[in-house]
Structure formats: structure tokens, C-alpha cells
Design a protein around this motif. Sequence first.
Motif, PDB file in Angstrom:
ATOM      1  N   ARG A 135      12.912  27.431 -24.504  1.00 29.42           N
ATOM      2  CA  ARG A 135      12.892  26.235 -25.305  1.00 29.42           C
ATOM      3  C   ARG A 135      14.021  25.564 -24.923  1.00 29.42           C
ATOM      4  O   ARG A 135      15.110  25.932 -24.797  1.00 29.42           O
ATOM      5  CB  ARG A 135      13.004  26.194 -26.998  1.00 29.42           C
ATOM      6  CG  ARG A 135      11.968  26.883 -27.640  1.00 29.42           C
ATOM      7  CD  ARG A 135      12.301  27.038 -29.031  1.00 29.42           C
ATOM      8  NE  ARG A 135      11.588  25.919 -29.835  1.00 29.42           N
ATOM      9  CZ  ARG A 135      12.073  25.269 -30.699  1.00 29.42           C
ATOM     10  NH1 ARG A 135      13.103  25.699 -31.265  1.00 29.42           N
ATOM     11  NH2 ARG A 135      11.440  24.056 -31.110  1.00 29.42           N
ATOM     12  N   VAL A 136      13.826  24.071 -24.493  1.00 33.13           N
ATOM     13  CA  VAL A 136      14.958  23.507 -24.004  1.00 33.13           C
ATOM     14  C   VAL A 136      14.974  21.943 -24.785  1.00 33.13           C
ATOM     15  O   VAL A 136      13.862  21.374 -24.929  1.00 33.13           O
ATOM     16  CB  VAL A 136      14.781  22.949 -22.434  1.00 33.13           C
ATOM     17  CG1 VAL A 136      15.931  22.133 -21.961  1.00 33.13           C
ATOM     18  CG2 VAL A 136      15.003  24.408 -21.768  1.00 33.13           C
ATOM     19  N   ARG A 169      20.604  22.030 -24.548  1.00 36.90           N
ATOM     20  CA  ARG A 169      20.673  23.142 -25.640  1.00 36.90           C
ATOM     21  C   ARG A 169      19.425  23.871 -25.038  1.00 36.90           C
ATOM     22  O   ARG A 169      18.242  23.551 -24.804  1.00 36.90           O
ATOM     23  CB  ARG A 169      20.313  22.815 -26.876  1.00 36.90           C
ATOM     24  CG  ARG A 169      21.500  21.679 -27.442  1.00 36.90           C
ATOM     25  CD  ARG A 169      21.796  21.848 -28.833  1.00 36.90           C
ATOM     26  NE  ARG A 169      20.436  21.379 -29.661  1.00 36.90           N
ATOM     27  CZ  ARG A 169      20.670  21.197 -30.787  1.00 36.90           C
ATOM     28  NH1 ARG A 169      21.383  22.088 -31.783  1.00 36.90           N
ATOM     29  NH2 ARG A 169      19.585  20.778 -31.661  1.00 36.90           N
ATOM     30  N   THR A 170      19.586  25.244 -25.037  1.00 38.80           N
ATOM     31  CA  THR A 170      18.605  26.000 -24.467  1.00 38.80           C
ATOM     32  C   THR A 170      18.221  27.356 -25.261  1.00 38.80           C
ATOM     33  O   THR A 170      19.496  27.710 -25.718  1.00 38.80           O
ATOM     34  CB  THR A 170      18.599  26.638 -22.894  1.00 38.80           C
ATOM     35  OG1 THR A 170      19.705  27.535 -22.954  1.00 38.80           O
ATOM     36  CG2 THR A 170      19.162  25.307 -22.109  1.00 38.80           C
ATOM     37  N   LEU A 171      17.113  27.816 -25.390  1.00 42.15           N
ATOM     38  CA  LEU A 171      16.960  29.040 -26.297  1.00 42.15           C
ATOM     39  C   LEU A 171      15.802  29.677 -25.241  1.00 42.15           C
ATOM     40  O   LEU A 171      14.782  29.125 -25.034  1.00 42.15           O
ATOM     41  CB  LEU A 171      16.703  28.689 -27.496  1.00 42.15           C
ATOM     42  CG  LEU A 171      16.528  29.806 -28.726  1.00 42.15           C
ATOM     43  CD1 LEU A 171      17.833  30.288 -28.931  1.00 42.15           C
ATOM     44  CD2 LEU A 171      15.698  29.131 -29.879  1.00 42.15           C
ATOM     45  N   TYR A 213      21.035  31.669 -26.674  1.00 43.61           N
ATOM     46  CA  TYR A 213      21.408  30.376 -26.881  1.00 43.61           C
ATOM     47  C   TYR A 213      22.470  29.664 -25.996  1.00 43.61           C
ATOM     48  O   TYR A 213      23.501  30.358 -26.188  1.00 43.61           O
ATOM     49  CB  TYR A 213      21.595  30.075 -28.610  1.00 43.61           C
ATOM     50  CG  TYR A 213      22.240  28.646 -28.657  1.00 43.61           C
ATOM     51  CD1 TYR A 213      21.054  27.568 -28.926  1.00 43.61           C
ATOM     52  CD2 TYR A 213      23.468  28.347 -28.938  1.00 43.61           C
ATOM     53  CE1 TYR A 213      21.504  26.141 -28.842  1.00 43.61           C
ATOM     54  CE2 TYR A 213      23.813  27.094 -29.180  1.00 43.61           C
ATOM     55  CZ  TYR A 213      22.690  26.077 -29.165  1.00 43.61           C
ATOM     56  OH  TYR A 213      23.073  24.915 -29.572  1.00 43.61           O
ATOM     57  N   ILE A 214      22.105  28.896 -25.323  1.00 45.42           N
ATOM     58  CA  ILE A 214      23.266  28.487 -24.578  1.00 45.42           C
ATOM     59  C   ILE A 214      22.918  26.669 -24.340  1.00 45.42           C
ATOM     60  O   ILE A 214      22.196  26.408 -24.067  1.00 45.42           O
ATOM     61  CB  ILE A 214      23.028  28.947 -22.818  1.00 45.42           C
ATOM     62  CG1 ILE A 214      22.467  30.490 -22.605  1.00 45.42           C
ATOM     63  CG2 ILE A 214      23.954  28.408 -21.930  1.00 45.42           C
ATOM     64  CD1 ILE A 214      22.145  30.761 -21.415  1.00 45.42           C
TER      65      ILE A 214
END
Lengths: 153, 111, 266, 149
Positions: free
Chosen positions: B9-10, B25-27, B76-77
Motif C-alpha cells: 500500500r502506498v 507512506r508505504t506499508l 511501515y516506511i
Amino acid sequence: MHQPTSPTRRGAMALLAAGVTVALLPRPAWAQLSAATQAAVDRIRGSRTPQEGRITLRAPPIAENGNTVPISVLVDSPMTPADHVRRIYVFADKNPTPDVATFTLTPALGRAQVDTRIRLGQTQDLVVLAEMSDGALYMARTEVKVTIGGCGG
Amino acid sequence: MASPIGQPRVRLPAQARVGEVIEIRTLISHAMETGQRRDQAGNVIPRDIIKRFEAKFDGETVFAMDLAPAISANPYIAFPFRVERAGRFEFTWTNEAGDSRSATHEIRIAG
Amino acid sequence: MRRAGWLAGAGALALGAAVALAQGSPPEPRRQIPNPESGLNYATPETRAIQEDDFLNPAFLWVEEGEQAWNRVEGTAGYSCASCHQDATVSMRGVRARMPAYHPRLQRVVTLEQQVNICRTERMGAPALPIDSRPLNAITTYIALQSRGMPVNVDISGPARPFFDKGEQFYNTRRGQLDLRCGSCHEDNYGRYLRADLLSQGMSNGFPTYRLKEQRVISLQFRLQGCVNDVRGESPPMGGEEFTNLEFYLAWRAQGLPVESPSVRR
Amino acid sequence: MRLAIPAALALLLALSSPAALSRDTQLVPFRIVEDSIPEPLTSQPGDPARGREVALDRSRGNCITCHNMPVEADFQGNLGPPLDGVGERYSIGELRLRIVDMKRINPESNMPSFYRLEGLHGVRRDWVGRTILTAQEVEDLLAYLMTLR
């Protein structure tokens, strides 16, 4: 929106809330590190001595569960080609292996900030190194208390 | 045997002003097995982690992260990016077996 | 055929209500905690922040998987969930808020998980998914999300009442070597600390929940197993009658609280 | 066929009950006088240092989970009263009964009975027939609690 009604709980939450959201640098970065963390830091620093400052390390003073601890690192830098943060290293001093993450940054980011979620095996210090484009090193650390569950099992 | 890398997910804005610093945000769905856990039969669950994350903008690497097993499951990044022109992001997650998964996002200039 | 099944179900429901009326249902029991509080109120600001932002909340990975599963044909009948229920954002709205519910044909209370499996085995010709498995948690999380914000509102009247009573009995039975009832912690001592754990009222309105400890979405009955195990009790199986009745009772305890699924808990 | 089941049951009982009985009989006999157990459960005197370990050990006494204790430790519970001064407030016999079986004093108490086997419901398989603490651990714990004055 969520209104607490239990007075005991409200007191407890106030205590928790009091320590949260502030940026912390509660102890000297050069306090004793575990041997494994010290070795990892030495590999990065070589002959350089890390300085204090410039790093804002945000982590909950009390992590509700050590398996998912949100952290944020912000380094004060103009992030220009001539002056930027090249790398951010994160270590957990007392994890079985201290390595957590290494971030590689470029001037394209415009701001030197990283956010992630980490695992902490026990109450310990989080140690962060930031390496600048001119080779200068900065260091910060903060303690995160990891909760101990009630049930012995 | 590494498990497949799950769905990424972005989240980033579809458009931004020139000079604006946006947050990306990325997951990604992944167990991040440390190699130190045991299953119910007492056998060690083999280590299986996302090892590297890379963000490219128009083909150029702008941000990267090397992950250790101390990163929580479903990594999460989040990181910033200063928008100077329209372009295309490519985000890539790679596991220790060398398998990778990518997601691409376009950004436009507002106005 | 499908419609006939629906009608039969509705008919049985009406009949059940009529019977209950005729027999005169026992009065609604009084709640130990008349104004319940969500477990969210007992979470740290960091945990709350994860729940309050749908991007930070990793349970949305399960929501996306559930949405894909909703539209995927599985089993011998050639149906997906959507074949019968169309758009989940419309058809599933409110379903989580009123589950578990009495199933007239099966003459027992069923949970959302069990209802999904009933659809799979009876309508789709697909195998039942194991309770608390990832694919089942993905579907229930997606379904539950459609009721987010709606008040929990289970119906314990009529033929459902004996199942509620059994759940209440389970709740109030001291068990395990530590000899504790559910309420020992969640009624007598909420707001106090069990070591570092701030005891909540044990409200179930946030399930399925993303648990920081497990780093995955868990079902309520998985959590119940953990609790029973922690008091050194022998846990009943997930998906069995005892936990299903207990889940029904727990839903009633949380009556009126907004559905928070998928919540985030420690 | 109908006969076979009781026979099998009887066999099962014959095999299992001696084991269960011998475990049960491991409970040393004790005498309750009013709200206390005046005599020690064991002949070996309690050791306060070992008792302190019992009090802090998550899988044994785990007192700190519910009680604040006068020790350096994060996250002390507050379901029960603080233990500081407990050795002054109670006699050792009174404390002994409270640890062995608090419910004899207050049936509504949520404090586990640390030395009881009967009257429990649905005990986890690995704990069936075992008390939370051994008789010696109870005495060690008491020796430690009596130092809290």
C-alpha cells in the motif's frame, strides 16, 4: 471523541500522556553501549567521534507492546547537494542483534526524516547515528521501556 | 523457502506544488520472520524478511532502507520528498531470496 | 431457489419472534457496566494513533484482501460473495453490529465467521475456512468495516436467550488454576494495572482487531483463547459452542458502543 | 459393544486414578486456626532470598503483577494492596493462610489460592494436580514477606 469515565484510568492515562510526544535526548549518547552495539557503531564511525545534536529521535517512552514500536528520526539538515544527510542508522542496544535499519537519503527528499515501526525485545536504549555528506557523524539515544504483560502463563 | 511478498500500500498526493515537501507512506504485507521463533511442534520457523526497500523517481534512487529482522511485521516506511517536477515513482521491496515486488505512482504539478 | 431460502429464513425469524412474544421473554438482564467504554480508551496515544489513521492501521491490508475475496468465485456453485450480496458497502452495512445472531434454521447463535462459512459450504460449494485463519479474518474484517461507527446492537430476545444465558454463565464461571472469572479483571479491576497492562473493560466492539503483539489481525475467539490460557485454564476450541455463546454475551455487554473494527490493540 | 465402554472406562480410571491420588496427597496437611495457619508447611525454614525470587518470578508467585512491592522494578501492578509493610500488618500464620488459600477468608477475592487443588474448574492440562507454589516455595515467600516491615 473518546471520553474516559474511569477516574483511575484517567490518572493513568495522564501519566502516560505526560511523557509522550516530546522529543527526547535523556542521556549522553556516549553512555555505555552493549558490546554488539558498540562494535556496530565502531564499524561505522572508524576514527570519527560522533557529536551530539541535530537529531530528533521520537519513540514512545513506554511501548505498549515491544513487537510494534513506532519511531521517527528527524535530522536538522538543509538537504542540499552540498550539505545533506547521507545515512541514518538505527540500533536497538539490547536486542539479540542490535541492527534495526539503515536508511540511505538523498537531497531529493528535501527533509531528513524517516518513520518506521520496530521490534524491541526488552526495555532498552534506541541508538541512532546520522552521517552527513561531509562525513560528520551525529548520535542520539533514548530509552524505551517495553511493557511486561501481567499474565505469567 | 521465502513466502510471497504481500500486497503493498502506498499513499502520496496525486499532485503537489513545485518546491512542496510531500510525505510518502508505504506499508507492505509481510511476516518479517526473525528466524528465532518456533512453531507449535518446536521447529524453528526459517528467517524470511524483506531486506531492502527502494524508492526511485524517474529511474533515479532517491531513498532506500536496509531492513533487519527488528522491523515489525507488515513494514511501515515513511519518508519525505521535495517535488520539483511531475514524474513517476517506483517503489520496490526485495526479500532475502531476491524476490521483489514493485508499485508505481505518478505525481503531477498542481495548478 | 436462493430467494426461497431467504424467504424461509425470514419466515422462521418472524415465527421465532412470535413464539418468544407468546411465551413472554425473560426480562432483559441488567449490565454490570451500564455505560461501557471501548478498549481504545485504555490504549496508549501511540496505539490510538495507529487505529485512528486508516493508512497507519495495518489491518487495512486484511481489508484489501477481504475485498478481493468478496469478489472472487470459489467453490462448485460458481458464486462469489458478491454473486448473492452484490456490493458489500451496501449489503453488509450493519451486519457486524448485530452479530452474533440467532440462526433460525440451525436453531443456535452463529458468529460472523460461522455465517461466512455457512455461505461458503451451503451456497458456494466451497470448503469452510478455519476459524482465525488469514483468509477468514480478511473477509470478516472487510465485512466488519462496513459497520464501523454503528452501535453494537445484538438481539438476545426469544430463542436467542438460552444461548445468551450460557454465554453469561461462562463469563461468570471462575476457571483455571488462577481461579478467575472474566469479570475478575474486566469488571472488578478495569482501570487498574496488571503489571504493565492497564485492564480494560474487555469490550469486543473493536474485533477483528490488529494486535500489536501478534502483528496480525486476530479474531475475538483467538483472544478469548489467550485469556483462558493465561488463567491457566483449558481453553475450549475456537468456533465451538462455548466461545460462540460467550462472544454473543460479550457483544451484549458492548451494546451501544460503536463498531471500531478493525481496531488496533496491544 | 455396550459392555466394552464401561470396561474401557474402568481400565482408564484404574490407570489414571493412582497417579492423580498420589499427586493430591502431595499436599502437606495443615491446620487452620481462626484466620491463620500457625505452623509451617515444611520442616526446612523459609529462605527470604529465594522467597524474593518467587515473588518476582512470572511463572511462580508473580506477586508484582497485582501488588506494588518495595523493589526496583518497572511496571508494578495495583489490583491488590501494596506489600510494603505487610510483614508488620500480619502475623506469619495469617499471611500463610492468605497465600495458601485467600478464599477461605474472602470467597469473593480474586487472589489465586497458591496452595490448593480442590474446587478448581477447567484447569489447563499441564497444571492439573499441581499447586501454583510448592510447600517450600510458600515458606520461602513467607520468609521474604516477613522482611517487609
